[in-house]
Scaffold this motif. Structure first.
Motif, PDB file in Angstrom:
ATOM      1  N   LEU A 177     -85.656 -16.513  43.570  1.00 19.02           N
ATOM      2  CA  LEU A 177     -85.251 -15.199  44.085  1.00 19.02           C
ATOM      3  C   LEU A 177     -84.350 -14.527  43.051  1.00 19.02           C
ATOM      4  O   LEU A 177     -84.542 -13.356  42.684  1.00 19.02           O
ATOM      5  N   ASP A 178     -83.385 -15.291  42.556  1.00 12.58           N
ATOM      6  CA  ASP A 178     -82.479 -14.743  41.546  1.00 12.58           C
ATOM      7  C   ASP A 178     -83.223 -14.416  40.255  1.00 12.58           C
ATOM      8  O   ASP A 178     -83.001 -13.363  39.645  1.00 12.58           O
ATOM      9  N   MET A 179     -84.117 -15.314  39.842  1.00  9.89           N
ATOM     10  CA  MET A 179     -84.859 -15.076  38.600  1.00  9.89           C
ATOM     11  C   MET A 179     -85.707 -13.813  38.712  1.00  9.89           C
ATOM     12  O   MET A 179     -85.875 -13.084  37.733  1.00  9.89           O
ATOM     13  N   GLY A 180     -86.255 -13.566  39.890  1.00 16.52           N
ATOM     14  CA  GLY A 180     -87.030 -12.349  40.096  1.00 16.52           C
ATOM     15  C   GLY A 180     -86.149 -11.118  39.904  1.00 16.52           C
ATOM     16  O   GLY A 180     -86.518 -10.159  39.214  1.00 16.52           O
ATOM     17  N   LEU A 181     -84.973 -11.165  40.501  1.00 20.72           N
ATOM     18  CA  LEU A 181     -84.026 -10.058  40.344  1.00 20.72           C
ATOM     19  C   LEU A 181     -83.677  -9.845  38.873  1.00 20.72           C
ATOM     20  O   LEU A 181     -83.697  -8.727  38.356  1.00 20.72           O
ATOM     21  N   VAL A 182     -83.318 -10.955  38.220  1.00 19.25           N
ATOM     22  CA  VAL A 182     -82.838 -10.867  36.846  1.00 19.25           C
ATOM     23  C   VAL A 182     -83.955 -10.385  35.919  1.00 19.25           C
ATOM     24  O   VAL A 182     -83.751  -9.511  35.068  1.00 19.25           O
ATOM     25  N   ALA A 183     -85.157 -10.940  36.100  1.00 17.81           N
ATOM     26  CA  ALA A 183     -86.268 -10.576  35.226  1.00 17.81           C
ATOM     27  C   ALA A 183     -86.612  -9.100  35.386  1.00 17.81           C
ATOM     28  O   ALA A 183     -86.761  -8.363  34.401  1.00 17.81           O
ATOM     29  N   ALA A 184     -86.704  -8.666  36.633  1.00 15.14           N
ATOM     30  CA  ALA A 184     -87.103  -7.274  36.849  1.00 15.14           C
ATOM     31  C   ALA A 184     -86.001  -6.315  36.406  1.00 15.14           C
ATOM     32  O   ALA A 184     -86.278  -5.248  35.858  1.00 15.14           O
ATOM     33  N   ARG A 185     -84.736  -6.679  36.621  1.00 16.05           N
ATOM     34  CA  ARG A 185     -83.653  -5.803  36.161  1.00 16.05           C
ATOM     35  C   ARG A 185     -83.645  -5.714  34.646  1.00 16.05           C
ATOM     36  O   ARG A 185     -83.434  -4.646  34.081  1.00 16.05           O
ATOM     37  N   ARG A 186     -83.862  -6.840  34.005  1.00 17.59           N
ATOM     38  CA  ARG A 186     -83.888  -6.820  32.542  1.00 17.59           C
ATOM     39  C   ARG A 186     -84.977  -5.883  32.044  1.00 17.59           C
ATOM     40  O   ARG A 186     -84.789  -5.128  31.103  1.00 17.59           O
ATOM     41  N   LEU A 187     -86.125  -5.949  32.735  1.00 22.41           N
ATOM     42  CA  LEU A 187     -87.240  -5.111  32.316  1.00 22.41           C
ATOM     43  C   LEU A 187     -86.913  -3.633  32.497  1.00 22.41           C
ATOM     44  O   LEU A 187     -87.137  -2.820  31.603  1.00 22.41           O
ATOM     45  N   THR A 188     -86.363  -3.287  33.655  1.00 18.91           N
ATOM     46  CA  THR A 188     -86.129  -1.858  33.914  1.00 18.91           C
ATOM     47  C   THR A 188     -84.926  -1.334  33.139  1.00 18.91           C
ATOM     48  O   THR A 188     -84.862  -0.152  32.830  1.00 18.91           O
ATOM     49  N   GLN A 189     -83.950  -2.197  32.829  1.00 19.45           N
ATOM     50  CA  GLN A 189     -82.773  -1.715  32.109  1.00 19.45           C
ATOM     51  C   GLN A 189     -82.966  -1.753  30.596  1.00 19.45           C
ATOM     52  O   GLN A 189     -82.152  -1.222  29.849  1.00 19.45           O
ATOM     53  N   SER A 190     -84.031  -2.421  30.167  1.00 18.14           N
ATOM     54  CA  SER A 190     -84.215  -2.581  28.732  1.00 18.14           C
ATOM     55  C   SER A 190     -84.637  -1.262  28.100  1.00 18.14           C
ATOM     56  O   SER A 190     -85.339  -0.454  28.690  1.00 18.14           O
ATOM     57  N   LYS A 191     -84.171  -1.052  26.860  1.00 16.24           N
ATOM     58  CA  LYS A 191     -84.610   0.135  26.142  1.00 16.24           C
ATOM     59  C   LYS A 191     -85.308  -0.284  24.854  1.00 16.24           C
ATOM     60  O   LYS A 191     -85.474   0.508  23.952  1.00 16.24           O
ATOM     61  N   LYS A 192     -85.677  -1.551  24.752  1.00 18.82           N
ATOM     62  CA  LYS A 192     -86.141  -2.079  23.479  1.00 18.82           C
ATOM     63  C   LYS A 192     -87.633  -2.407  23.429  1.00 18.82           C
ATOM     64  O   LYS A 192     -88.127  -2.831  22.405  1.00 18.82           O
ATOM     65  N   LEU A 193     -88.322  -2.247  24.545  1.00 19.31           N
ATOM     66  CA  LEU A 193     -89.728  -2.654  24.554  1.00 19.31           C
ATOM     67  C   LEU A 193     -90.658  -1.477  24.267  1.00 19.31           C
ATOM     68  O   LEU A 193     -90.390  -0.348  24.668  1.00 19.31           O
ATOM     69  N   ASN A 194     -91.754  -1.762  23.572  1.00 22.64           N
ATOM     70  CA  ASN A 194     -92.813  -0.767  23.448  1.00 22.64           C
ATOM     71  C   ASN A 194     -94.122  -1.448  23.835  1.00 22.64           C
ATOM     72  O   ASN A 194     -94.152  -2.660  24.079  1.00 22.64           O
ATOM     73  N   ALA A 195     -95.200  -0.675  23.892  1.00 20.54           N
ATOM     74  CA  ALA A 195     -96.452  -1.211  24.413  1.00 20.54           C
ATOM     75  C   ALA A 195     -96.912  -2.446  23.637  1.00 20.54           C
ATOM     76  O   ALA A 195     -97.402  -3.420  24.221  1.00 20.54           O
TER      77      ALA A 195
END
Ligand SMILES: Nc1ncnc2c1ncn2[C@@H]1O[C@H](COP(=O)(O)O)[C@@H](O)[C@H]1O
Ligand SMILES: Nc1ncnc2c1ncn2[C@@H]1O[C@H](COP(=O)(O)O)[C@@H](O)[C@H]1O
Ligand SMILES: Nc1ncnc2c1ncn2[C@@H]1O[C@H](COP(=O)(O)O)[C@@H](O)[C@H]1O
Ligand code: NA
Ligand code: NA
Ligand code: NA
Lengths: 319, 103, 319, 103, 319, 103
Positions: E211-229
């Motif tokens: 449950l925590d890993m889901g939160l952390v993973a998804a937050r990291r994804l949405t808060q990240s500004k470093k990813l491109n396609a």
């Protein structure tokens, strides 16, 4: 027997903690989790003690053991104080503070001993938990008397009520005594529904808690700048002498072998929760680096790895 | 711009068990409030420490107090005799506050 | 029956917490551990509810109870608001904020009630967990309507979407509903492997959590400077009236005795997690000292120690 | 020595649930970053509180913001109407920073 | 089979965490609790592995699997590095740092896979835990070699002993290996008393941790500004290729289907504890926003939800 | 009133895994002590972060150091080459301390 002890997971996790600290690993148990485990262990040990006493009733044995525990906690600091000032070279205040730690007890040392003894078929009586609770505080009074001797009129801030309150309202004392009373009231039937958590998980939690204690004890030892060879020696001599005395008295007053061993371990153990907090408040001039390094850095690991086996064998021999 | 006044920002690093005692001193010099900042670890002349100690006697906390110059001075005077035995680290800085009459 | 309740370990630990706070003990449950236990309890109660509903299916009873719960949560604040402004002397905004708390529910009160009722052979229906989840939020809307009545055009920052989001994305709502849905999907078979943690440990965790709640509730009461005699009285009167109403309605719509008692307890309980957080954001002018002291400092202990027994007896009488 | 410039160090003590709202205000005056400092407990006119409350509505946090004088003033102005209803404790001090163009 | 996986509570809690983060719920697992669970999971998995090996003894299979694991961890970064620089457009340092993550392993991915595989009657050999531990660190060395290629004389602070120490004294490595050794020493009998905590509670804890890993993973994804396609694509392509390679090699060296699947999952998984910490120290110029977003934000959820099933089916097909 | 002297109050916000390295730099310029302040979350040019990350590589800590002006300058100089690669936020302010000879 020491081999048996040393291959039990409980002790092995403690050794793993020491090892991790010594190789300077960044392994760390979160503070809140360690505190949670210590709350759990105290609640569980209190409950179980209360339930056993609710089954056995208040026996004369209980009263004798309680009196012996009270006397030991009150008197052991005087002996330790003499060693600490004369051989250890500590001043009056530091010696008084350290002495209080050795008169008082370590809950985790007791819990670990109970597990190891029980694993060897030597189950201490349930009322030993009450003795444990009773032994936590008298030593604080002796230690203060020793530290402040000849300075009765010193207008320290902590004299009087403040300290008494600090001692008896100390979180670990309240939790241990409170859980014991809850166990007494609830009895075996009332305990049934909460048993899974407090009994089934107990040893596993103890493993993880000792992992943390190993880390903390070894880190304290390596980070400390306050120990010298004499203090290290005393941190081994005092528990051995106290423990031997405890076992002997336990045997003399007629306790069974396991309970006499437990009394010895209580006498040998040094507080690292209730007493340091009380000393920091009552004797702020005393150096916490000294008493924490001795009780937590040396005496605690010594008792866990060697002391428990030592005193249980002594009890078997003379019992 | 909103009007501000100068006040003192006092930080006292102290062993956690001694916090209530220092708060009592602050109250005695009529200081109106305080906040406790969580300190994780530290090091100094006496070696290093971490908050993750099982014994709370070893943990430290920062008491943050905003006060008028007069009250700050009174507090420093009140704590002066304890600085050594309590091992306090006490700093005082200047800051601007809004609604300064509260301090 | 009240004696039975008062000697259950779950309640005794709550009393121990209150006692420790009153004697100003430094006993403290680490915040992270308390939060962990509340997450565990919500996940467990949600899962169990979902599994029971997956077994029983969506029955008409479920629908009726859900509707009754929704209506209660939405309407109870209007009644509380009247009392709070007229008898309690609160302003419109503070009264609206407090009223929202009494319309909503306390998960821990429900969980404790479920344990105590089940211990007396009175097991509430599994769908009551769904009712619990449904009752968390409507009261927030009523409370805001009441607080903002006549100020519809006030351009508060929190109007509109922000608040709706805050209410429905509130952590405890998401966790409770999410676990319920997981229970529904996984069913009895899927639950089997995770059962040991979520079922076996449940009551023990509840003990330790109520120990913390006792500490928190009593500390809030003694540290609060916002209560007066009238507000204290209302913090007892409102839950009694709400609870009686809940039991009556539960009985009238044909719920079994245990479920009617549970509906009463839900109606009587006051939120101290979801609603305070929502109020702090939506009505920052409302004084948190008032609503937290009433709901957490008075109503919560009252319900745990007296209310649960009261409403279950009422349900037995009229059921 | 490395070149430094003077900037403002702003501390805002606020109830934790209101933090996102204040951050929004900071963003609106073009402030580039913030950090949240953990506060364990405190006391003031309204009594004492501890972070270990079960309800998060009672916990408080310090928002630490480094900003230029102009942005700091803009933030203080933006927060002025909220000071009382949000019960904010807002202080502004002077500090030196390296790489000051970032703030 | 993917449906079975997706209706297991373990995975459903992970999905709930992702969902909560995506709707921007304030649901949060306290950091200390999350860390406590990860310590618990590592201790439990280490213990169980050690006990199984103490029962089966050191077999040739173990040695082959260990060698294969070491080789994979050391070599996979070279392949990832090529993709990251050429297709992903990363510079040498960032590419080296990311590559190290993909050569190393994720303990939680392995644990989840073990649970899911076991639930399907496909239990990987006990020694796979040893392989897991062995695979954590070689990739760090390859990653550094790649990042620093052609700059051998660069007098970075972290060169030499400091880093080696950081890698081998890393908390998770010490705990995993230490618990494995404790399991080896204690054996099945010694494990018995601590089994209730480490075995009974295991899957429930895994639920809450995911449950925590889901939160952390998804937050990291949405808060990240470093990813491109392209980086997102690589965070899917690299695990698929690595996983397929791992399964194939596992099958070729003669592992049973379950162990070959586990080797594939280890190869596919990307570290998010040991390696990020090491990279932050050894390559401070590398951007943590890139490697954490890729390994934790994309590869981890991909493996949990799809990868595990994918590689176990591949292993069944070619096994 | 008790005598006070002016010292520098240095705050360095840094990724937690890098703390030991910065402490080493502080020791090299003969700084006598430091304390670590717990930071819960933050945001900046690179997005937001929370301390509750499972990977510690993402957590940040504030190193608080009280030092004389000379030592503070030496520390800032020593850290200058690392400011960018370590992503440090470094501020220096003035405060008054009692027992100033300790710093
Ligand atoms: N003078 C002060 N210095 C530091 N913190 C304060 C001060 N006054 C109030 N606070 C903090 O602000 C909170 C609310 O203050 P009050 O509104 O006065 O109750 C207190 O609980 C403290 O945490
Ligand atoms: N102006 C600021 N005030 C306070 N903290 C900041 C500021 N800018 C950045 N930070 C902190 O430094 C971290 C990294 O900043 P950045 O490199 O801009 O992403 C942020 O996540 C914040 O915790
Ligand atoms: N110069 C300093 N700057 C910040 N914190 C310090 C400093 N010196 C000491 N401390 C803190 O105070 C504690 C006790 O210092 P000491 O008495 O020197 O061992 C240390 O463990 C640090 O947490
Ligand atoms: Na003793
Ligand atoms: Na209600
Ligand atoms: Na891998």
């Amino acid at each position: 027997m020491i081999v048996e002890t040393l291959t039990s997971p409980v002790i092995l996790f403690f050794v793993l903690g020491i090892f991790a600290a010594l190789i300077k690993s960044d392994l760390a148990i979160p503070e809140a989790f360690a505190k949670a485990m210590s709350i759990y262990l105290m609640a569980a040990i209190g409950l179980k003690g209360g339930i056993e006493v609710s089954a056995s009733g208040f026996t004369p044995d209980l009263a004798t053991a309680a009196l012996a525990g009270l006397a030991l906690s009150f008197l052991l600091p005087f002996f330790a104080f003499a060693l600490l000032t004369r051989f250890g070279g500590l001043g009056q205040i530091d010696a008084g503070a350290v002495a209080a730690h050795y008169g008082s007890v370590s809950v985790v040392t007791f819990v670990t001993a109970k597990e190891i003894l029980t694993g060897q078929g030597l189950s201490p009586a349930g009322y030993m938990v009450a003795v444990l609770a009773l032994m936590e505080t008298p030593a604080i009074i002796s230690g203060l008397l020793l530290a402040r001797r000849g300075q009765l009129n010193s207008n320290t801030e902590s004299s009087g009520n403040g300290l008494l309150h600090e001692v008896f309202a100390n979180g670990s004392v309240v939790l241990l005594v409170g859980s014991f009373v809850i166990g007494l009231i609830a009895g075996k039937d009332g305990f049934e529904p909460v048993k899974p958590l407090f009994e089934t998980g107990f040893r596993g939690v103890l493993c993880l808690f000792l992992l943390d204690m190993g880390l903390v004890a070894a880190r304290r030892l390596t980070q400390s700048k306050k120990l010298n060879a004499r203090l290290v020696a005393l941190a081994l001599i005092i528990p051995v002498t106290n423990g031997a005395l405890g076992v002997t008295i336990g045997t003399l007053i007629g306790l069974d072998v396991a309970s006499a061993a437990a009394l010895g371990i209580l006498a040998a153990s040094a507080s690292y929760i209730a007493v340091p907090a009380a000393m920091r408040m009552a004797l702020p001039e005393a150096d916490p680096g000294i008493y924490l390094s001795m009780s937590l850095g040396i005496t605690f690991p010594f008792n866990i790895i060697i002391g428990i086996t030592l005193f249980s064998q002594l009890a078997s021999m003379i019992g | 711009m909103v009007e501000t006044v100068t006040r003192k920002r006092i930080e006292i690093l102290v062993d956690t068990p001694l916090v209530p005692r220092l708060i009592k001193h602050a109250r005695e010099v009529d200081i109106s409030g305080w906040s406790l900042i969580h300190v994780d670890a530290g090091g100094g002349h006496d070696g290093a420490w971490q908050h993750d100690d099982v014994t709370e006697a070893a943990a430290k906390t920062i008491i943050l107090i905003i006060a008028s110059e007069a009250k700050a001075a009174a507090l420093v005077d009140a704590l002066a005799p304890l600085l050594d035995s309590y091992g306090l680290l006490l700093t005082v800085g200047d800051i601007q506050v809004v609604r300064g009459d509260r301090f």
